[in-house]
Design an enzyme around this catalytic site. Structure first.
Site, PDB file in Angstrom:
ATOM      1  CG  HIS A 124      -1.760   1.282   1.178  1.00  0.00           C
ATOM      2  ND1 HIS A 124      -1.766   2.391   1.788  1.00  0.00           N
ATOM      3  CD2 HIS A 124      -3.157   0.725   1.723  1.00  0.00           C
ATOM      4  CE1 HIS A 124      -2.836   2.659   2.014  1.00  0.00           C
ATOM      5  NE2 HIS A 124      -3.669   2.014   1.154  1.00  0.00           N
ATOM      6  CG  ASP A 202       0.765  -2.346   6.327  1.00  0.00           C
ATOM      7  OD1 ASP A 202      -0.479  -2.658   6.862  1.00  0.00           O
ATOM      8  OD2 ASP A 202       0.704  -1.683   5.092  1.00  0.00           O
ATOM      9  CD  GLN A 205      -5.788  -4.492   4.092  1.00  0.00           C
ATOM     10  OE1 GLN A 205      -7.569  -4.977   4.645  1.00  0.00           O
ATOM     11  NE2 GLN A 205      -7.052  -3.248   3.769  1.00  0.00           N
ATOM     12  CE  LYS A 228      -7.123  -0.783   6.032  1.00  0.00           C
ATOM     13  NZ  LYS A 228      -7.860  -0.447   5.033  1.00  0.00           N
ATOM     14  CB  CYS A 367      -3.997   3.246  -1.638  1.00  0.00           C
ATOM     15  SG  CYS A 367      -4.475   4.554  -1.278  1.00  0.00           S
TER      16      CYS A 367
HETATM   17  N1  PMP Z   1      -1.761  -1.001   4.842  1.00  0.00           N
HETATM   18  C1  PMP Z   1      -2.872  -1.484   4.178  1.00  0.00           C
HETATM   19  C2  PMP Z   1      -2.414  -3.083   4.263  1.00  0.00           C
HETATM   20  C3  PMP Z   1      -3.816  -1.188   4.090  1.00  0.00           C
HETATM   21  O1  PMP Z   1      -4.690  -1.755   3.449  1.00  0.00           O
HETATM   22  C4  PMP Z   1      -4.632   0.611   4.445  1.00  0.00           C
HETATM   23  C5  PMP Z   1      -5.439   0.777   3.958  1.00  0.00           C
HETATM   24  N2  PMP Z   1      -6.012   1.125   3.287  1.00  0.00           N
HETATM   25  C6  PMP Z   1      -3.015   1.238   4.943  1.00  0.00           C
HETATM   26  C7  PMP Z   1      -2.254   0.320   5.251  1.00  0.00           C
HETATM   27  C8  PMP Z   1      -3.531   2.748   5.826  1.00  0.00           C
HETATM   28  O2  PMP Z   1      -4.079   2.036   6.788  1.00  0.00           O
HETATM   29  P1  PMP Z   1      -4.706   3.170   7.291  1.00  0.00           P
HETATM   30  O3  PMP Z   1      -5.213   4.858   5.949  1.00  0.00           O
HETATM   31  O4  PMP Z   1      -6.123   3.277   8.842  1.00  0.00           O
HETATM   32  O5  PMP Z   1      -3.361   4.194   7.592  1.00  0.00           O
END
Ligand code: PMP
Length: 422
Positions: A124, A202, A205, A228, A367
């Site tokens: 991401h 990270d 997910q 999430k 993203c």
């Molecule tokens: N890393 C991953 C794998 C994600 O899926 C996401 C959210 N889509 C993020 C980071 C960013 O998370 P946040 O917008 O809650 O900071």
């Protein structure tokens, strides 16, 4: 199925509403953000209604009660991830904020020009851009592990990159937010440590969908977001091994993170407050703890098994549709995320059509632009499941994709027939 979503659904008030089209809502956009059960909403409003005040510094009843609830939320979080001590659990605004904290604080202190940060191409943007920013600041290099054709990453390639690049940091998602691929966290962490790298996982997910144990993973940092996992927005977790967090300088400066301030300087306080400058996300932490308790009462293993059933059904049925290409490995290698493209139809058109059928999905690059580029796509449509989704919703997704393909393909042919010849 290992859990009955029909028993779960009444816990989530929002699932009773209809979509704008009047169709019942099939909420399949959980990888972007999940919904909240009533117990989380109640925990937040209970705090505001009965005992809210700023934490830590107040010598009055409400402040003492909200401080106790905030610190109890930290303890619930510590237990949820299996951290050794509350000092290792920092509340951050979310995954993005947590990674930025590590990049600035740990990265700024431990990386120098030409040092390598190793990522996967499936990251991401939250786990790419902070490292690009650090590279711009100090001249370190960002390198990427490629995907195999089956949307996984070869352990041998990981080992080869660790050996040849000798990265100072290996930072990767436990699960890709597009492909759904589950990466072998404990194995890669062991390999990285043997090669002298620090590891950030990270788990944005991962943490919402499986039991995680930071001791077993042995990663140096693990980050994830509350929203999430059925918790509030504006809160996430930065787990770090105590020795590492202890040695890191604070990132944000302000109230709450100091021991002493003078006209010439300051000394930071201890963990975890050193990384929690300013008024922290108090009700958000309390709501997050309620979400964690709720998920644990359902059982993380049950949730994981249920999503696997939904993922298998969606993956198999979508693969059957002519023109559909799944971006992701087979269900045994992935979590409850199914991203796909439909030949000749833009991902946004698919998502818009699904919305008319009450099926909420996400379309775009999610993203993850480098990932899409690496598989030769600009966008995909993503269905992502959680504990309250049903096989009936999977059927509705599949039927609506079939309808969209028929409608757009017919429309496309008609439009082509009608267009004037040049
Ligand atoms: N890393 C991953 C794998 C994600 O899926 C996401 C959210 N889509 C993020 C980071 C960013 O998370 P946040 O917008 O809650 O900071």
């Amino acid at each position: 199925m290992s859990l009955d979503p029909l028993q779960i659904r009444p816990d989530f008030p929002i699932l009773q509403r209809k979509s704008a089209s009047g169709a019942p809502l099939a909420f399949l956009d959980n990888a972007a953000s999940a919904q909240r059960p009533q117990v989380v909403i109640d925990a937040i409003s209970d705090c505001y209604q009965r005992y809210y005040a700023n934490v830590h510094r107040g010598i009055h009843t409400l402040s003492e009660e909200s401080t106790a609830a905030y610190e109890a939320a930290r303890e619930t979080t510590r237990e949820f991830i299996g951290a050794r001590s509350h000092a290792e659990v920092v509340f951050a605004a979310g995954t993005t904020a947590a990674i930025n904290t590590v990049a600035h604080s740990w990265g700024g202190e431990n990386l120098a020009a030409d040092d390598v940060v190793l990522l996967t191409i499936a990251e991401h943007h939250a786990n790419i851009v902070p490292w690009h920013q650090l590279a711009e600041r100090i001249g370190c290099r960002v390198e990427f592990l490629p995907l195999r054709d089956d949307f996984t990453i070869d352990d041998a390639v990981v080992q080869a990159k660790l050996d040849s690049l000798r990265p100072k940091l290996f930072s990767f998602a436990s699960c890709s937010n597009v492909l759904g691929t589950n990466f072998p966290v404990a194995k890669w962490t062991g390999m990285a440590h043997a090669a002298g790298a620090t590891v950030l996982v990270d788990a944005a997910q991962g943490a919402p969908h499986q039991a995680i144990d930071v001791q077993h993973w042995d990663a140096d940092f693990v980050v994830f977001s509350g929203h999430k996992l059925c918790g509030p927005t504006g809160i996430g977790v930065l787990y770090g091994k105590e020795t590492l967090l202890d040695a890191m300088p604070p990132f944000l400066g302000g109230g709450g993170m100091i021991d002493r301030v003078t006209t010439t300087g300051f000394s930071p306080t201890g963990l975890p407050e050193k990384f929690e400058a300013g008024t922290p996300p108090i009700t958000e932490a309390i709501g997050l703890a309620a979400a964690m308790r709720y998920l644990q009462s359902v059982g993380m293993d049950n949730i994981q098994a249920h999503e696997h059933v939904l993922c298998q059904a969606a993956d198999a049925a979508l693969r059957e549709i002519e023109g559909v290409e799944i971006l992701g490995p087979t269900p045994d290698r992935k979590a409850g995320i199914v991203s796909f493209t439909v030949d000749g139809i833009h991902a946004h058109d698919i998502a818009q059509w699904l919305d008319t059928r009450g099926v909420a999905v996400r379309a775009g690059h999610h993203c993850a632009m480098p990932l899409h580029e690496s598989v030769g796509k600009t966008a995909s449509t993503r269905a992502s499941f959680y504990l309250y989704n049903t096989l009936e919703e999977v059927d509705r997704l599949v039927q609506a994709v079939k309808e969209a393909r028929d409608k757009f393909m017919r429309g496309g042919r008609r439009r082509r027939r009608r267009s004037p010849s040049p």
